[in-house]
Design a protein around this motif. Structure first.
Motif, PDB file in Angstrom:
ATOM      1  N   GLN A  56      45.260  48.095   8.746  1.00 34.38           N
ATOM      2  CA  GLN A  56      44.938  47.360   9.979  1.00 34.38           C
ATOM      3  C   GLN A  56      43.447  47.028  10.008  1.00 34.38           C
ATOM      4  OE1 GLN A  56      47.001  46.379  12.827  1.00 34.38           O
ATOM      5  NE2 GLN A  56      45.110  45.176  12.933  1.00 34.38           N
ATOM      6  N   ALA A  57      43.119  45.739  10.129  1.00 31.70           N
ATOM      7  CA  ALA A  57      41.707  45.353  10.301  1.00 31.70           C
ATOM      8  C   ALA A  57      41.402  45.212  11.791  1.00 31.70           C
ATOM      9  CB  ALA A  57      41.447  44.029   9.586  1.00 31.70           C
ATOM     10  N   VAL A  58      40.194  45.587  12.175  1.00 33.60           N
ATOM     11  CA  VAL A  58      39.742  45.469  13.569  1.00 33.60           C
ATOM     12  C   VAL A  58      38.382  44.772  13.548  1.00 33.60           C
ATOM     13  CG1 VAL A  58      39.272  46.741  15.698  1.00 33.60           C
ATOM     14  CG2 VAL A  58      40.815  47.720  14.001  1.00 33.60           C
ATOM     15  N   ILE A  59      38.222  43.752  14.391  1.00 31.32           N
ATOM     16  CA  ILE A  59      36.982  42.954  14.354  1.00 31.32           C
ATOM     17  C   ILE A  59      36.268  43.056  15.701  1.00 31.32           C
ATOM     18  CG2 ILE A  59      36.062  40.609  14.057  1.00 31.32           C
ATOM     19  CD1 ILE A  59      38.405  40.070  12.186  1.00 31.32           C
ATOM     20  N   SER A  60      34.992  43.462  15.658  1.00 24.57           N
ATOM     21  CA  SER A  60      34.279  43.724  16.921  1.00 24.57           C
ATOM     22  C   SER A  60      33.378  42.581  17.369  1.00 24.57           C
ATOM     23  CB  SER A  60      33.433  44.989  16.768  1.00 24.57           C
ATOM     24  OG  SER A  60      32.445  44.771  15.767  1.00 24.57           O
ATOM     25  N   GLY A  61      33.031  41.645  16.454  1.00 29.77           N
ATOM     26  CA  GLY A  61      31.957  40.702  16.783  1.00 29.77           C
ATOM     27  C   GLY A  61      32.389  39.343  17.293  1.00 29.77           C
ATOM     28  N   LEU A  62      33.686  39.126  17.520  1.00 23.56           N
ATOM     29  CA  LEU A  62      34.147  37.804  17.985  1.00 23.56           C
ATOM     30  C   LEU A  62      34.233  37.769  19.500  1.00 23.56           C
ATOM     31  CD1 LEU A  62      37.113  36.918  15.553  1.00 23.56           C
ATOM     32  CD2 LEU A  62      34.807  35.938  15.591  1.00 23.56           C
ATOM     33  N   ASP A  63      33.870  36.618  20.096  1.00 19.36           N
ATOM     34  CA  ASP A  63      34.084  36.429  21.542  1.00 19.36           C
ATOM     35  C   ASP A  63      35.576  36.313  21.811  1.00 19.36           C
ATOM     36  OD1 ASP A  63      31.427  36.347  21.951  1.00 19.36           O
ATOM     37  OD2 ASP A  63      31.271  34.148  21.824  1.00 19.36           O
ATOM     38  N   ALA A  64      35.957  36.588  23.066  1.00 18.58           N
ATOM     39  CA  ALA A  64      37.375  36.509  23.448  1.00 18.58           C
ATOM     40  C   ALA A  64      37.949  35.116  23.164  1.00 18.58           C
ATOM     41  CB  ALA A  64      37.527  36.869  24.914  1.00 18.58           C
ATOM     42  N   ALA A  75      35.466  45.965  11.084  1.00 19.97           N
ATOM     43  CA  ALA A  75      34.512  44.980  10.566  1.00 19.97           C
ATOM     44  C   ALA A  75      33.834  44.311  11.753  1.00 19.97           C
ATOM     45  CB  ALA A  75      35.252  43.931   9.740  1.00 19.97           C
ATOM     46  N   ARG A  76      32.664  43.715  11.522  1.00 21.86           N
ATOM     47  CA  ARG A  76      32.003  43.003  12.623  1.00 21.86           C
ATOM     48  C   ARG A  76      32.563  41.596  12.752  1.00 21.86           C
ATOM     49  NH1 ARG A  76      27.895  40.578  14.879  1.00 21.86           N
ATOM     50  NH2 ARG A  76      27.212  39.471  13.007  1.00 21.86           N
ATOM     51  N   MET A  77      32.681  40.888  11.631  1.00 16.96           N
ATOM     52  CA  MET A  77      33.150  39.496  11.655  1.00 16.96           C
ATOM     53  C   MET A  77      34.286  39.318  10.637  1.00 16.96           C
ATOM     54  SD  MET A  77      31.314  38.237  13.991  1.00 16.96           S
ATOM     55  CE  MET A  77      31.245  36.458  13.985  1.00 16.96           C
ATOM     56  N   PRO A  78      35.058  38.227  10.758  1.00 16.00           N
ATOM     57  CA  PRO A  78      36.182  38.033   9.826  1.00 16.00           C
ATOM     58  C   PRO A  78      35.750  38.103   8.357  1.00 16.00           C
ATOM     59  CG  PRO A  78      36.325  36.468  11.631  1.00 16.00           C
ATOM     60  CD  PRO A  78      35.039  37.204  11.824  1.00 16.00           C
ATOM     61  N   GLU A  79      34.541  37.596   8.037  1.00 12.43           N
ATOM     62  CA  GLU A  79      34.127  37.596   6.625  1.00 12.43           C
ATOM     63  C   GLU A  79      33.767  38.994   6.111  1.00 12.43           C
ATOM     64  OE1 GLU A  79      32.702  35.944   9.106  1.00 12.43           O
ATOM     65  OE2 GLU A  79      30.507  35.923   8.991  1.00 12.43           O
ATOM     66  N   ASP A  80      33.703  39.971   7.026  1.00 17.16           N
ATOM     67  CA  ASP A  80      33.401  41.357   6.602  1.00 17.16           C
ATOM     68  C   ASP A  80      34.671  42.150   6.295  1.00 17.16           C
ATOM     69  OD1 ASP A  80      30.686  40.862   7.162  1.00 17.16           O
ATOM     70  OD2 ASP A  80      30.979  41.399   9.267  1.00 17.16           O
ATOM     71  N   GLY A 124      46.854  39.073  11.926  1.00 17.93           N
ATOM     72  CA  GLY A 124      47.080  40.511  11.730  1.00 17.93           C
ATOM     73  C   GLY A 124      45.950  41.389  12.222  1.00 17.93           C
ATOM     74  N   ALA A 125      44.770  40.805  12.492  1.00 21.11           N
ATOM     75  CA  ALA A 125      43.630  41.637  12.899  1.00 21.11           C
ATOM     76  C   ALA A 125      43.677  41.928  14.396  1.00 21.11           C
ATOM     77  CB  ALA A 125      42.319  40.926  12.548  1.00 21.11           C
ATOM     78  N   LEU A 126      43.044  43.017  14.804  1.00 18.14           N
ATOM     79  CA  LEU A 126      42.900  43.348  16.216  1.00 18.14           C
ATOM     80  C   LEU A 126      41.460  43.078  16.630  1.00 18.14           C
ATOM     81  CD1 LEU A 126      44.777  46.788  16.439  1.00 18.14           C
ATOM     82  CD2 LEU A 126      45.600  44.546  17.213  1.00 18.14           C
ATOM     83  N   ARG A 127      41.251  42.913  17.936  1.00 20.95           N
ATOM     84  CA  ARG A 127      39.907  42.647  18.470  1.00 20.95           C
ATOM     85  C   ARG A 127      39.355  43.930  19.091  1.00 20.95           C
ATOM     86  NH1 ARG A 127      38.360  37.497  20.024  1.00 20.95           N
ATOM     87  NH2 ARG A 127      40.525  36.825  20.184  1.00 20.95           N
TER      88      ARG A 127
END
Ligand code: FAD
Ligand code: FES
Length: 338
Positions: free
Chosen positions: A268-276, A243-248, A283-286
């Motif tokens: 497993q959710a993976v989120i690409s759009g958050l800053d460090a 997903a791009r953001m948590p709401e996705d 539970g999500a990965l970055r």
């Protein structure tokens, strides 16, 4: 409806094509292994050469065909209608042999519900049953919209009049916005099923499903098919959603009720759009989904049956990773959502 005969040069194969069908879809309806992928004019995999006869394109500007192709009398099977009998040059390939013969049917939009802020599930009731394997897609033609849109089914494969699709509302997207705005009870035409990225019931390996963005539906269908299959009852299934953001983030609530998921299923959710500096949901990965897949499975990827769907950029990154990890390509099944 006038019927034309399409003959494939250098072979004894020929097929009938009515004036209202495309060359590709008419061939697939008759079991001809005509190469294709997207069915909507984007990938260029369905190119063939016209040797004799007249044909027209329903979408001359389709991105899958270059000017050089046009000079060489090449056309896209998924966009071409015959104007009479044709002789064509085409290399068929057994891997494209349809698992089920695609049918065209009227259908009614009977339900819709939101899955996230921009992803919704739509239910169509078809006038005739559509046979499909978990993971396949259908073409939805809405009135007043140029060209059909490809949408993957999210329900389990079978022979059914009910088709569920999960669609993202694309900003400025003509077809997806028309679907979101379609009143319940509206009629559409559905043509399917298509696609090669369907659940392999005989694969003796654990399963990895990777969906990115709007690529949720076919992965949910594959998971539903896998947990309903006695042949796959001893397999673990790993589901990774990018997903791009948590709401996705979505999908987990569709999977946890499946019988067997609590023992053999992993989400497993993976989120690409958050800053460090920004906190991740529990539970999500970055990062990007292909990076997470590598981090989670590494060398064991070569022992898995792998399915994925999503935007071309995600699909290409994942494919490169799987090639680098030496995964045999007959264990890899994917659709790029052009
Ligand atoms: C195999 C496959 C499966 C897919 N599954 C899903 C899914 O499950 N969920 C999901 O949300 N999305 C899915 N997509 C993407 C979906 O089909 C659309 O591309 C997306 O919804 C954007 O469409 P739009 O009409 O909103 O955007 P637009 O930019 O208006 O249209 C893009 C799409 O329409 C086609 N198109 C545009 N103009 C024409 C024309 N004049 N004639 C013919 N075709 C035209 C393009 O080839 C392109 O596919 C899938 C795509 C493919 C190829
Ligand atoms: S299948 Fe025709 S362009 Fe993709």
């Amino acid at each position: 409806m006038p019927m034309h005969t399409i003959q494939i040069a250098g072979s004894d194969a020929s097929f009938a094509c009515d004036a209202n069908d495309t060359v590709l879809r008419a061939a697939l309806r008759q079991g001809i292994a005509f190469p294709y992928e997207c069915n909507v004019g984007s990938c260029g995999n369905c190119k063939f050469e016209v040797l004799a006869g007249q044909a027209i394109s329903c979408w001359p500007e389709a991105p899958g065909l270059s000017d050089k192709d046009k000079q060489k009398n090449r056309m896209l099977g998924c966009q071409t209608r015959a104007q009479g009998d044709l002789q064509i040059k085409l290399r068929t390939s057994d891997k494209y042999k349809p698992v089920h013969s695609p049918v065209r049917t009227r259908a009614t939009l009977t339900a819709s519900r939101a899955l996230t802020h921009d992803l919704s599930e739509f239910r169509f009731e078809c006038a005739e049953p559509v046979q499909f394997a978990s993971g396949q897609y259908a073409l939805v033609q809405m009135e007043g919209i140029a060209g059909p849109r490809a949408y993957s089914m999210s329900n389990v494969g079978g022979n059914t009049t009910t088709l569920d699709v999960q669609v993202r509302r694309v900003p400025n997207g003509v077809g997806s916005n028309a679907l979101f705005d379609l009143p319940l009870g509206s009629a559409v035409e559905i043509d399917g099923a298509y696609g090669m990225a369907y659940l392999r019931q005989d694969a003796p390996r654990d399963i990895l499903c990777v969906g990115g963005g709007s690529g949720l539906a076919p992965m949910v269908s594959i998971a539903r098919g896998a947990f309903a299959s006695s042949a796959l009852a001893s397999r673990q299934l790993h589901f990774v959603y990018g997903a791009r953001m948590p709401e996705d983030v979505c999908g987990q609530d569709l999977l946890t009720p499946l019988p067997g998921f609590s023992e053999r299923g992993h989400y497993q959710a993976v989120i690409s759009g958050l800053d460090a500096s920004e906190a991740l949901p529990q539970g999500a990965l970055r990062g990007f989904v292909h990076e997470a897949v590598d981090q989670l499975f590494g060398d064991t990827l070569a022992e898995m049956e792998i399915y994925f769907a999503g935007p071309p950029l995600m699909a290409q990154s994942l494919l490169k990773l799987l090639i680098d990890r030496k995964v045999p390509m007959d264990q890899v099944h994917f659709d790029q959502f052009y």
